[in-house]
Scaffold this active site. Structure first.
Site, PDB file in Angstrom:
ATOM      1  N   ASP A   1     -10.134   3.000   2.330  1.00  0.00           N
ATOM      2  CA  ASP A   1     -10.432   2.340   3.609  1.00  0.00           C
ATOM      3  C   ASP A   1     -11.272   3.227   4.521  1.00  0.00           C
ATOM      4  OD1 ASP A   1      -9.209  -0.094   3.064  1.00  0.00           O
ATOM      5  OD2 ASP A   1      -7.257   0.564   3.796  1.00  0.00           O
TER       6      ASP A   1
ATOM      7  N   LYS B   1       0.813  -1.223   0.000  1.00  0.00           N
ATOM      8  CA  LYS B   1       0.000   0.000   0.000  1.00  0.00           C
ATOM      9  C   LYS B   1       0.853   1.283   0.000  1.00  0.00           C
ATOM     10  CE  LYS B   1      -4.232  -1.840   2.089  1.00  0.00           C
ATOM     11  NZ  LYS B   1      -5.274  -1.619   3.104  1.00  0.00           N
TER      12      LYS B   1
END
Ligand code: ATR
Length: 276
Positions: A105, A69
């Protein structure tokens, strides 16, 4: 305009257990879209060239999961504000020679609560966040964006909570991991972002009877769906939201960007994921 099916991927290492192909596959089928979403395993050394190859093969984009990420964020030509503040990206979209790096997220976290607790609002009172890792950062970003007045941040390793407080400003107040119970009164949103409770592994030592009766308790762990924390909250009548919805909702923005339609997070989707 090309008539070739739209392509997208999820990249991680390992990637075999990712639920994302199932999730996007369900949406593609449900919406009648001629497209494919495939899992690809890369290594740290091959991540960048792998992404470049996907671009050359005209993939519309990719989800990126552990451990890439931060690398995904670094290679974005354009980065959303929420990705920048999370320091990580989980959604890449390739257009016009540029890579757009986003982190969905926080969106997934917020929309899971909004969908399951009508009237829930981060601004209704302080939040208690357990854990100070990558998932915690994204959730802190989401809560702050939605106007939370205060985040009480507890982490086993106190210095990580102190680091996030220094970074995100004075609405984030570190509390000692040993003092969880004292941090409960007044908290309207209680979130576990640690791995405690995963696979029945290690419960959190917290006495939820000290929580406000209108507190909402949620967990990012979704295996099991009912973690020990959620079970304890449910037993005393607190509102609970399991973590599966966060996974489902975080996938929406990427799907929409790559395949051009807005997907539904509904019980049919949950059932597909749960029965896999
Ligand atoms: P992620 O990116 O998924 O958040 P991470 O960065 O490894 O993963 O963070 C894991 C979180 O779970 C951390 O807050 C970690 O606490 P530490 O910073 O003290 O390591 C927390 N965690 C993991 N195992 C734990 C345990 N047994 N007790 C308490 N906290 C734990």
């Amino acid at each position: 305009m090309s008539t070739a099916p739209a392509l997208a991927a999820v990249i991680g290492s390992p990637i075999g257990h990712s639920k994302s192909p199932l999730l996007h596959g369900h949406w593609l089928k449900a919406l009648g879209i001629a497209g494919h979403y495939i899992p690809i395993e890369l290594q740290t050394a091959t991540f960048e060239t792998g992404i470049e190859s996907l671009r050359k093969l005209h993939f519309r984009g990719a989800n990126v999961t552990l451990p890439f990420k931060e690398q995904a964020f670094a290679l974005g030509d354009v980065r959303t504000d929420r990705a920048t503040r999370s320091g990580a990206a989980n959604t890449l979209t390739f257009t016009d020679g540029a890579s757009y790096a986003d982190n969905t997220d926080s969106y997934g976290f917020l929309n899971n609560l909004r969908q399951n607790v009508p009237g829930w609002s981060a601004s209704s009172g302080p939040a208690l966040v357990l854990g100070a890792g990558g998932a915690s950062r994204a959730i802190i970003v989401g809560l702050l964006d939605e106007g939370v007045p205060e985040i009480r941040l507890a982490n086993r390793t106190r210095s990580r909570a102190d680091g996030l407080a220094a970074e995100f400003g004075d609405r984030v107040a570190p509390v000692d991991w040993q003092d969880l119970d004292a941090a409960l009164p007044g908290a309207k949103t209680i979130v576990n972002t640690t791995s405690l409770g995963m696979g029945g592994n290690g419960a959190i030592s917290i006495d939820l009877r000290r929580a406000d009766t209108d507190a909402v308790v949620t967990d990012i762990v979704y295996t099991p769906l009912e973690t020990p924390l959620l079970k304890a909250a449910d037993t005393i009548g607190l509102t609970t939201v399991d973590g599966l919805g966060m996974l489902l909702h975080q996938a929406e923005p990427g799907f929409e960007a790559w395949f051009g339609k807005t997907p539904d997070v509904d019980t049919a989707l949950r059932d597909v994921i749960l029965s896999a």
